[in-house]
Design an enzyme around this catalytic site. Structure first.
Site, PDB file in Angstrom:
ATOM      1  N   GLY A   7       1.549   9.375  60.624  1.00 50.10           N
ATOM      2  CA  GLY A   7       2.075   8.006  60.582  1.00 50.10           C
ATOM      3  C   GLY A   7       1.462   7.215  61.727  1.00 50.10           C
ATOM      4  O   GLY A   7       1.735   7.499  62.899  1.00 50.10           O
ATOM      5  N   ASN A  10       3.696   1.637  64.255  1.00 51.14           N
ATOM      6  CA  ASN A  10       3.916   1.326  65.676  1.00 51.14           C
ATOM      7  C   ASN A  10       4.331   2.551  66.492  1.00 51.14           C
ATOM      8  O   ASN A  10       3.829   2.787  67.585  1.00 51.14           O
ATOM      9  CB  ASN A  10       4.992   0.242  65.805  1.00 51.14           C
ATOM     10  CG  ASN A  10       4.481  -1.105  65.327  1.00 51.14           C
ATOM     11  OD1 ASN A  10       3.290  -1.396  65.406  1.00 51.14           O
ATOM     12  ND2 ASN A  10       5.382  -1.936  64.824  1.00 51.14           N
ATOM     13  N   HIS A 175      22.053  10.439  65.678  1.00 47.57           N
ATOM     14  CA  HIS A 175      21.323   9.242  66.139  1.00 47.57           C
ATOM     15  C   HIS A 175      21.772   8.070  65.273  1.00 47.57           C
ATOM     16  O   HIS A 175      21.109   7.683  64.332  1.00 47.57           O
ATOM     17  CB  HIS A 175      19.823   9.487  65.998  1.00 47.57           C
ATOM     18  CG  HIS A 175      18.974   8.318  66.403  1.00 47.57           C
ATOM     19  ND1 HIS A 175      19.085   7.705  67.628  1.00 47.57           N
ATOM     20  CD2 HIS A 175      17.987   7.650  65.750  1.00 47.57           C
ATOM     21  CE1 HIS A 175      18.220   6.722  67.710  1.00 47.57           C
ATOM     22  NE2 HIS A 175      17.541   6.663  66.577  1.00 47.57           N
TER      23      HIS A 175
HETATM   24  C1  LMR Z   1      15.612   3.419  67.246  1.00 46.10           C
HETATM   25  O1  LMR Z   1      16.715   3.814  67.649  1.00 46.10           O
HETATM   26  O2  LMR Z   1      14.936   2.583  67.844  1.00 46.10           O
HETATM   27  C2  LMR Z   1      15.054   3.986  65.973  1.00 46.10           C
HETATM   28  O3  LMR Z   1      15.942   4.904  65.421  1.00 46.10           O
HETATM   29  C3  LMR Z   1      14.687   2.916  65.000  1.00 46.10           C
HETATM   30  C4  LMR Z   1      15.865   2.101  64.508  1.00 46.10           C
HETATM   31  O4  LMR Z   1      15.787   1.650  63.348  1.00 46.10           O
HETATM   32  O5  LMR Z   1      16.803   1.834  65.237  1.00 46.10           O
END
Ligand code: LMR
Length: 312
Positions: A7, A10, A175
């Site tokens: 990938g 960015n 996350h």
């Molecule tokens: C982040 O935390 O920056 C990544 O998981 C991308 C997002 O979409 O938040």
């Protein structure tokens, strides 16, 4: 050491750049499915080498996994980023198929690699890569905890008006909105953060951390890349240099923290074999309850992935 970044968007390009200028490996292969993009970005990084003085060879390829063969570490950043108004979980159906096919190719050409997943929704994409790879859980992990603690540490550095270098922090869980920053395990130059920052301010910083990715998506119209790319590179560095660094990393829990079969962030020791050790912190009742909410949320999204896999 050969490192592949799949990938060249960015995040992937930033990660490749950091791997190169910090000379974390001697060869970095950047791969993308879009014709020319990885070649162009890798060439740009290589042309920066005489300015920034590094000698890591950076090569770009269009979907040719044979050029990634025998990589020691592979970072998967493929998939769509979110747009304003989306949650990370909204990306699951598109990104699951991408991460699955990327992982198949990675394992075919680099069966001994350690895989770091960055694609979202992170915990479930780590699950996807892990089951696809059929590798031990110590070799397939997700990058999120370093990023989330970095945000938390940056916000604390602003509040305390001190160097972010002096802030150490730990965080657990998924996350997403259910991540569990741990102020009890946060220190500033060895001093517990609770002695330096009032509870209401600390609560506001924890809340801003939880929504840190979304704050950037709102500002930029797409997801962040500098901190995510550097965070993934830091994990690669710990592995290829066998640093045995302690980081929060997403992995499959198999009984640790009384959680079984769920992919969540937890503190680990990272070294040449990937996850060398899982550290079990003593959580209090409030922290345990927050981790349980996170487990439930990630398990729900894992079930969505199971349905996608069943149908395909
Ligand atoms: C982040 O935390 O920056 C990544 O998981 C991308 C997002 O979409 O938040």
């Amino acid at each position: 050491m050969k490192i592949t970044v799949v990938g060249a968007g960015n995040v992937g390009a930033t990660c490749a750049d950091v791997l190169a200028y910090k000379e974390i490996g001697n060869q970095v292969v950047l791969l993308d499915i879009k014709e020319g993009i990885a070649e162009g970005k890798a060439l740009d990084i290589w042309q920066k080498a005489p300015i920034d003085l590094y000698d890591t060879r950076t090569i770009g390829v269009t979907n040719d996994y044979s050029r990634t063969a025998d990589s020691d570490v592979v970072v998967i950043t493929s998939g769509l980023p979110r747009k304003p108004g989306m949650s990370r979980d909204d990306l699951i159906s598109t990104n699951a198929n991408i991460v699955r096919s990327v992982t198949e190719n990675v394992v075919k050409h680099s069966p001994n690699a350690i895989i770091i997943v960055v694609s979202n929704p992170l915990d479930v994409m780590t699950y996807c890569a892990h089951i696809t790879s059929k590798m031990p859980r110590t070799r397939v992990m997700g990058m999120a905890g370093i990023l989330d603690t970095a945000r938390y540490r940056a916000f604390l550095a602003d509040e305390i008006n001190c160097s972010p270098k002096d802030i150490q922090a730990m965080l657990m869980g998924g996350h997403g909105d259910t991540m569990v920053p741990l102020p009890r395990y946060t220190t500033v130059g060895g001093i517990p953060v609770t002695e330096l920052v009032a509870k209401d301010k600390l609560d506001a910083i924890v809340n801003r951390t939880i929504n840190g990715g979304g704050e950037l998506v709102k500002l930029m119209g797409t997801s962040a890349w500098y901190a995510p790319g550097s965070a993934a590179a830091q994990m690669v560095e710990a592995i290829v240099k066998d640093q045995r660094r302690i980081f929060p990393v997403c992995l499959k829990l198999e009984g640790e923290y009384d959680i079984d079969n769920c992919y969540l962030g937890a503190p680990v020791v990272l070294g040449k074999n990937g996850i060398e050790k899982i550290i079990e912190l003593k959580l209090n009742d409030e922290e345990k309850a927050l981790l349980e909410v996170s487990r439930q949320k990630v398990t729900e999204v894992m079930q969505v992935l199971d349905n996608i896999v069943e149908k395909s």
